[in-house]
Motif scaffolding. Sequence first.
Motif, PDB file in Angstrom:
ATOM      1  N   MET A 294       0.850  -1.182   0.000  1.00 11.73           N
ATOM      2  CA  MET A 294       0.000   0.000   0.000  1.00 11.73           C
ATOM      3  C   MET A 294       0.885   1.231   0.000  1.00 11.73           C
ATOM      4  O   MET A 294       1.786   1.358   0.807  1.00 11.73           O
ATOM      5  N   THR A 295       0.648   2.145  -0.908  1.00 14.22           N
ATOM      6  CA  THR A 295       1.401   3.394  -0.942  1.00 14.22           C
ATOM      7  C   THR A 295       0.792   4.376   0.041  1.00 14.22           C
ATOM      8  O   THR A 295      -0.300   4.153   0.563  1.00 14.22           O
ATOM      9  N   GLY A 296       1.476   5.486   0.282  1.00 16.00           N
ATOM     10  CA  GLY A 296       1.033   6.455   1.275  1.00 16.00           C
ATOM     11  C   GLY A 296      -0.326   7.061   1.002  1.00 16.00           C
ATOM     12  O   GLY A 296      -0.975   7.535   1.906  1.00 16.00           O
ATOM     13  N   ASN A 297      -0.784   7.074  -0.250  1.00 10.37           N
ATOM     14  CA  ASN A 297      -2.063   7.694  -0.579  1.00 10.37           C
ATOM     15  C   ASN A 297      -3.190   6.689  -0.746  1.00 10.37           C
ATOM     16  O   ASN A 297      -4.311   7.075  -1.023  1.00 10.37           O
ATOM     17  N   ASP A 298      -2.893   5.406  -0.629  1.00  6.55           N
ATOM     18  CA  ASP A 298      -3.930   4.383  -0.800  1.00  6.55           C
ATOM     19  C   ASP A 298      -4.877   4.386   0.378  1.00  6.55           C
ATOM     20  O   ASP A 298      -4.467   4.513   1.524  1.00  6.55           O
ATOM     21  N   ARG A 299      -6.161   4.215   0.078  1.00  4.03           N
ATOM     22  CA  ARG A 299      -7.193   4.098   1.116  1.00  4.03           C
ATOM     23  C   ARG A 299      -8.039   2.901   0.737  1.00  4.03           C
ATOM     24  O   ARG A 299      -8.483   2.795  -0.394  1.00  4.03           O
ATOM     25  N   MET A 300      -8.255   2.012   1.686  1.00  4.98           N
ATOM     26  CA  MET A 300      -9.044   0.813   1.430  1.00  4.98           C
ATOM     27  C   MET A 300     -10.249   0.810   2.349  1.00  4.98           C
ATOM     28  O   MET A 300     -10.109   0.856   3.568  1.00  4.98           O
ATOM     29  N   VAL A 301     -11.458   0.798   1.759  1.00  7.21           N
ATOM     30  CA  VAL A 301     -12.682   0.735   2.554  1.00  7.21           C
ATOM     31  C   VAL A 301     -12.784  -0.658   3.161  1.00  7.21           C
ATOM     32  O   VAL A 301     -12.597  -1.671   2.491  1.00  7.21           O
ATOM     33  N   ILE A 302     -13.078  -0.702   4.463  1.00  6.85           N
ATOM     34  CA  ILE A 302     -13.175  -1.950   5.215  1.00  6.85           C
ATOM     35  C   ILE A 302     -14.651  -2.293   5.391  1.00  6.85           C
ATOM     36  O   ILE A 302     -15.431  -1.474   5.876  1.00  6.85           O
ATOM     37  N   GLY A 303     -15.028  -3.502   5.005  1.00 10.52           N
ATOM     38  CA  GLY A 303     -16.426  -3.909   5.106  1.00 10.52           C
ATOM     39  C   GLY A 303     -16.734  -4.784   6.304  1.00 10.52           C
ATOM     40  O   GLY A 303     -17.885  -4.990   6.642  1.00 10.52           O
ATOM     41  N   SER A 304     -15.686  -5.284   6.968  1.00  4.64           N
ATOM     42  CA  SER A 304     -15.877  -6.216   8.072  1.00  4.64           C
ATOM     43  C   SER A 304     -14.700  -6.111   9.031  1.00  4.64           C
ATOM     44  O   SER A 304     -13.563  -5.855   8.604  1.00  4.64           O
ATOM     45  N   CYS A 305     -14.953  -6.340  10.301  1.00  6.18           N
ATOM     46  CA  CYS A 305     -13.871  -6.353  11.292  1.00  6.18           C
ATOM     47  C   CYS A 305     -12.881  -7.480  11.028  1.00  6.18           C
ATOM     48  O   CYS A 305     -11.756  -7.433  11.511  1.00  6.18           O
ATOM     49  N   HIS A 306     -13.299  -8.483  10.269  1.00  5.94           N
ATOM     50  CA  HIS A 306     -12.383  -9.576   9.918  1.00  5.94           C
ATOM     51  C   HIS A 306     -11.230  -9.069   9.060  1.00  5.94           C
ATOM     52  O   HIS A 306     -10.203  -9.727   8.950  1.00  5.94           O
ATOM     53  N   GLN A 307     -11.383  -7.904   8.443  1.00  5.95           N
ATOM     54  CA  GLN A 307     -10.345  -7.312   7.603  1.00  5.95           C
ATOM     55  C   GLN A 307      -9.377  -6.445   8.400  1.00  5.95           C
ATOM     56  O   GLN A 307      -8.418  -5.940   7.839  1.00  5.95           O
ATOM     57  N   LEU A 308      -9.626  -6.252   9.686  1.00  5.19           N
ATOM     58  CA  LEU A 308      -8.794  -5.400  10.528  1.00  5.19           C
ATOM     59  C   LEU A 308      -7.861  -6.226  11.394  1.00  5.19           C
ATOM     60  O   LEU A 308      -8.212  -7.324  11.829  1.00  5.19           O
ATOM     61  N   ALA A 309      -6.696  -5.649  11.689  1.00  6.87           N
ATOM     62  CA  ALA A 309      -5.729  -6.284  12.594  1.00  6.87           C
ATOM     63  C   ALA A 309      -5.119  -5.196  13.465  1.00  6.87           C
ATOM     64  O   ALA A 309      -5.087  -4.009  13.086  1.00  6.87           O
ATOM     65  N   SER A 310      -4.637  -5.585  14.626  1.00  3.12           N
ATOM     66  CA  SER A 310      -3.955  -4.632  15.507  1.00  3.12           C
ATOM     67  C   SER A 310      -2.844  -3.940  14.741  1.00  3.12           C
ATOM     68  O   SER A 310      -2.095  -4.576  14.013  1.00  3.12           O
ATOM     69  N   GLY A 311      -2.771  -2.623  14.890  1.00  2.00           N
ATOM     70  CA  GLY A 311      -1.760  -1.834  14.216  1.00  2.00           C
ATOM     71  C   GLY A 311      -2.227  -1.186  12.930  1.00  2.00           C
ATOM     72  O   GLY A 311      -1.592  -0.252  12.448  1.00  2.00           O
ATOM     73  N   ASP A 312      -3.339  -1.654  12.349  1.00  4.02           N
ATOM     74  CA  ASP A 312      -3.872  -1.010  11.154  1.00  4.02           C
ATOM     75  C   ASP A 312      -4.282   0.423  11.499  1.00  4.02           C
ATOM     76  O   ASP A 312      -4.931   0.660  12.524  1.00  4.02           O
TER      77      ASP A 312
END
Length: 79
Positions: free
Chosen positions: A1-19
């Motif tokens: 992921m580059t500094g300007n990338d943004r990814m929409v998250i649809g579920s908590c399953h896509q998240l991890a500590s530190g994101d």
Amino acid sequence: MTGNDRMVIGSCHQLASGDAIEAFRGNSLVHRGPVTDTLPDQGLFWILDTLTGSRRLLDISGLEVVRIAPQYREVRVDA
């Protein structure tokens, strides 16, 4: 992921500590910061909110959550 990338998250399953995330309600930014813990089966996650300096429990169902560049992991609270 580059500094300007943004990814929409649809579920908590896509998240991890530190994101690093931003959370929006409508068009308003309401939270920003690193994820500290998740409860993906309940749709809940905690962040250290850099906008307020406090730890927040968020419900993904009421927000648009976007993963952002990692420099926002630092806590920045204006006096």
